[in-house]
Design a protein around this motif. Structure first.
Motif, PDB file in Angstrom:
ATOM      1  N   HIS A  87     -36.236  15.526 -28.533  1.00  0.00           N
ATOM      2  CA  HIS A  87     -37.486  14.555 -29.170  1.00  0.00           C
ATOM      3  C   HIS A  87     -36.067  13.560 -29.978  1.00  0.00           C
ATOM      4  O   HIS A  87     -36.713  12.600 -29.632  1.00  0.00           O
ATOM      5  CB  HIS A  87     -38.443  15.285 -29.757  1.00  0.00           C
ATOM      6  CG  HIS A  87     -39.166  16.175 -29.304  1.00  0.00           C
ATOM      7  ND1 HIS A  87     -40.187  15.730 -28.592  1.00  0.00           N
ATOM      8  CD2 HIS A  87     -39.747  17.325 -30.122  1.00  0.00           C
ATOM      9  CE1 HIS A  87     -40.828  16.684 -28.280  1.00  0.00           C
ATOM     10  NE2 HIS A  87     -40.227  17.795 -28.728  1.00  0.00           N
ATOM     11  N   ALA A  88     -35.427  14.195 -30.628  1.00  0.00           N
ATOM     12  CA  ALA A  88     -34.770  12.342 -31.308  1.00  0.00           C
ATOM     13  C   ALA A  88     -33.417  11.817 -30.480  1.00  0.00           C
ATOM     14  O   ALA A  88     -33.548  10.859 -30.681  1.00  0.00           O
ATOM     15  CB  ALA A  88     -34.132  13.287 -32.502  1.00  0.00           C
ATOM     16  N   ILE A  89     -33.251  12.429 -29.327  1.00  0.00           N
ATOM     17  CA  ILE A  89     -31.847  11.975 -28.362  1.00  0.00           C
ATOM     18  C   ILE A  89     -32.421  11.657 -26.968  1.00  0.00           C
ATOM     19  O   ILE A  89     -32.844  12.695 -26.291  1.00  0.00           O
ATOM     20  CB  ILE A  89     -31.016  12.683 -28.862  1.00  0.00           C
ATOM     21  CG1 ILE A  89     -30.099  12.864 -29.942  1.00  0.00           C
ATOM     22  CG2 ILE A  89     -29.997  11.901 -28.147  1.00  0.00           C
ATOM     23  CD1 ILE A  89     -28.837  13.756 -30.028  1.00  0.00           C
ATOM     24  N   LYS A  90     -32.848  10.344 -26.807  1.00  0.00           N
ATOM     25  CA  LYS A  90     -32.886  10.193 -24.832  1.00  0.00           C
ATOM     26  C   LYS A  90     -32.006  10.513 -24.165  1.00  0.00           C
ATOM     27  O   LYS A  90     -30.883   9.156 -24.382  1.00  0.00           O
ATOM     28  CB  LYS A  90     -33.841   8.747 -24.595  1.00  0.00           C
ATOM     29  CG  LYS A  90     -34.822   8.641 -25.834  1.00  0.00           C
ATOM     30  CD  LYS A  90     -35.875   9.331 -25.472  1.00  0.00           C
ATOM     31  CE  LYS A  90     -37.019   9.591 -26.303  1.00  0.00           C
ATOM     32  NZ  LYS A  90     -37.968  10.103 -26.938  1.00  0.00           N
ATOM     33  N   LEU A  91     -31.808  11.431 -24.032  1.00  0.00           N
ATOM     34  CA  LEU A  91     -30.630  12.474 -22.340  1.00  0.00           C
ATOM     35  C   LEU A  91     -31.412  13.078 -21.734  1.00  0.00           C
ATOM     36  O   LEU A  91     -33.261  13.647 -21.587  1.00  0.00           O
ATOM     37  CB  LEU A  91     -29.802  13.348 -23.013  1.00  0.00           C
ATOM     38  CG  LEU A  91     -28.945  12.955 -24.489  1.00  0.00           C
ATOM     39  CD1 LEU A  91     -27.586  13.726 -24.718  1.00  0.00           C
ATOM     40  CD2 LEU A  91     -28.187  12.280 -23.118  1.00  0.00           C
ATOM     41  N   ARG A  92     -31.331  12.576 -20.512  1.00  0.00           N
ATOM     42  CA  ARG A  92     -31.899  13.404 -18.990  1.00  0.00           C
ATOM     43  C   ARG A  92     -31.570  15.018 -19.564  1.00  0.00           C
ATOM     44  O   ARG A  92     -32.706  15.658 -19.025  1.00  0.00           O
ATOM     45  CB  ARG A  92     -31.246  13.098 -17.874  1.00  0.00           C
ATOM     46  CG  ARG A  92     -32.255  13.788 -16.582  1.00  0.00           C
ATOM     47  CD  ARG A  92     -30.788  13.249 -15.402  1.00  0.00           C
ATOM     48  NE  ARG A  92     -31.238  11.654 -15.614  1.00  0.00           N
ATOM     49  CZ  ARG A  92     -30.654  10.819 -14.731  1.00  0.00           C
ATOM     50  NH1 ARG A  92     -29.962  11.356 -13.720  1.00  0.00           N
ATOM     51  NH2 ARG A  92     -31.202   9.143 -14.542  1.00  0.00           N
ATOM     52  N   VAL A  93     -30.540  15.221 -19.455  1.00  0.00           N
ATOM     53  CA  VAL A  93     -30.155  17.028 -19.719  1.00  0.00           C
ATOM     54  C   VAL A  93     -30.388  16.954 -21.262  1.00  0.00           C
ATOM     55  O   VAL A  93     -28.446  15.760 -21.901  1.00  0.00           O
ATOM     56  CB  VAL A  93     -29.586  17.178 -18.671  1.00  0.00           C
ATOM     57  CG1 VAL A  93     -29.032  19.051 -19.198  1.00  0.00           C
ATOM     58  CG2 VAL A  93     -29.555  17.035 -18.097  1.00  0.00           C
ATOM     59  N   MET A  94     -30.458  18.180 -22.037  1.00  0.00           N
ATOM     60  CA  MET A  94     -29.876  18.165 -23.763  1.00  0.00           C
ATOM     61  C   MET A  94     -28.783  19.119 -23.439  1.00  0.00           C
ATOM     62  O   MET A  94     -29.756  20.594 -22.899  1.00  0.00           O
ATOM     63  CB  MET A  94     -30.763  18.404 -24.560  1.00  0.00           C
ATOM     64  CG  MET A  94     -30.696  18.988 -26.221  1.00  0.00           C
ATOM     65  SD  MET A  94     -29.857  17.381 -26.395  1.00  0.00           S
ATOM     66  CE  MET A  94     -30.635  16.683 -26.664  1.00  0.00           C
ATOM     67  N   PRO A  95     -27.690  19.124 -23.853  1.00  0.00           N
ATOM     68  CA  PRO A  95     -26.611  20.603 -24.181  1.00  0.00           C
ATOM     69  C   PRO A  95     -27.580  21.708 -24.276  1.00  0.00           C
ATOM     70  O   PRO A  95     -28.124  21.289 -25.170  1.00  0.00           O
ATOM     71  CB  PRO A  95     -25.690  20.074 -24.384  1.00  0.00           C
ATOM     72  CG  PRO A  95     -25.730  18.414 -24.836  1.00  0.00           C
ATOM     73  CD  PRO A  95     -27.124  18.257 -24.622  1.00  0.00           C
ATOM     74  N   GLN A  96     -27.076  22.511 -24.083  1.00  0.00           N
ATOM     75  CA  GLN A  96     -27.026  24.245 -24.861  1.00  0.00           C
ATOM     76  C   GLN A  96     -26.544  23.905 -25.948  1.00  0.00           C
ATOM     77  O   GLN A  96     -25.008  23.458 -25.243  1.00  0.00           O
ATOM     78  CB  GLN A  96     -27.010  25.106 -23.865  1.00  0.00           C
ATOM     79  CG  GLN A  96     -27.842  25.524 -22.556  1.00  0.00           C
ATOM     80  CD  GLN A  96     -28.219  27.137 -21.650  1.00  0.00           C
ATOM     81  OE1 GLN A  96     -26.857  27.450 -22.193  1.00  0.00           O
ATOM     82  NE2 GLN A  96     -27.985  26.873 -21.085  1.00  0.00           N
ATOM     83  N   LEU A  97     -26.297  24.706 -27.097  1.00  0.00           N
ATOM     84  CA  LEU A  97     -25.908  24.706 -27.740  1.00  0.00           C
ATOM     85  C   LEU A  97     -24.990  25.795 -28.181  1.00  0.00           C
ATOM     86  O   LEU A  97     -25.928  27.488 -28.358  1.00  0.00           O
ATOM     87  CB  LEU A  97     -26.695  24.241 -29.630  1.00  0.00           C
ATOM     88  CG  LEU A  97     -27.404  22.876 -29.114  1.00  0.00           C
ATOM     89  CD1 LEU A  97     -28.364  22.490 -30.416  1.00  0.00           C
ATOM     90  CD2 LEU A  97     -27.248  21.892 -29.774  1.00  0.00           C
ATOM     91  N   ARG A  98     -23.855  25.759 -28.686  1.00  0.00           N
ATOM     92  CA  ARG A  98     -22.723  27.219 -29.025  1.00  0.00           C
ATOM     93  C   ARG A  98     -22.754  26.679 -30.512  1.00  0.00           C
ATOM     94  O   ARG A  98     -21.882  25.448 -30.304  1.00  0.00           O
ATOM     95  CB  ARG A  98     -22.153  27.336 -28.295  1.00  0.00           C
ATOM     96  CG  ARG A  98     -22.438  27.891 -26.447  1.00  0.00           C
ATOM     97  CD  ARG A  98     -22.007  28.552 -25.649  1.00  0.00           C
ATOM     98  NE  ARG A  98     -20.737  26.913 -25.631  1.00  0.00           N
ATOM     99  CZ  ARG A  98     -20.207  26.718 -24.281  1.00  0.00           C
ATOM    100  NH1 ARG A  98     -20.477  27.958 -23.198  1.00  0.00           N
ATOM    101  NH2 ARG A  98     -19.683  25.929 -23.936  1.00  0.00           N
TER     102      ARG A  98
END
Length: 131
Positions: A87-98
Motif C-alpha cells: 500500500h505504501a510503495i507502488k511496485l508491480r511486485v512486492m518482494p517477499q520479506l526474510r
C-alpha cells in the motif's frame, strides 16, 4: 557501465524506511522488544528482500533470547508487513520479506574491544620499558 545507485538499492532503502515505521507503529506483539532495521537488500528480480535487524532486549530477556523471539515474530508477520508495504510503495511486485539478525554491529564491537586491549597492552609495555 553500471550506475552508482541501482534501482534495487533505492527500493531497499525505501523498504528499510517503511519497515522501520511499520514495525514501530503496527506490530503490537508484546514479545517484541525494540527493533532497528539496519539494512534491506533486495534481489535483482525483486523476488526477495533480506531485511537485517538489530534487537534491544525487553525487560529481563537476555540478548540471544530476544533475537530469536524477534526473528520469529517478524517472520510470522512478514505477510502482513508485505501487504502494508504494497500500500505504501507502488511496485508491480512486492518482494517477499526474510528477516535476519545483523551480526556486523556485534562483530564491530568485538573488533573495537580487541583494538582497545591491544592499545592498552602496547602502552603498558612502553611504560615498563621506559622504567
Amino acid at each position: 557501465m553500471a550506475r552508482d545507485y541501482s534501482r534495487t538499492q533505492r527500493i531497499g532503502d525505501q523498504l528499510q524506511r517503511e519497515l522501520a515505521q511499520l514495525i514501530q507503529f503496527q506490530i503490537k506483539d508484546p514479545r517484541l522488544g525494540m527493533v532497528t532495521v539496519s539494512h534491506a537488500k533486495v534481489s535483482k528480480d525483486l523476488g526477495f528482500a533480506d531485511v537485517y535487524i538489530t534487537v534491544l532486549p525487553k525487560g529481563d530477556q537476555d540478548e540471544a533470547e530476544a533475537i530469536v523471539v524477534a526473528l520469529k515474530v517478524l517472520n510470522n508477520a512478514a505477510g502482513f508487513l508485505r501487504g502494508e508495504l504494497a500500500h505504501a510503495i507502488k511496485l508491480r511486485v512486492m518482494p517477499q520479506l526474510r528477516f535476519h539478525f545483523d551480526e556486523s554491529i556485534e562483530r564491530g564491537r568485538h573488533l573495537h574491544s580487541l583494538i582497545e586491549s591491544a592499545i592498552r597492552q602496547e602502552n603498558a609495555s612502553q611504560k615498563s620499558d621506559e622504567e
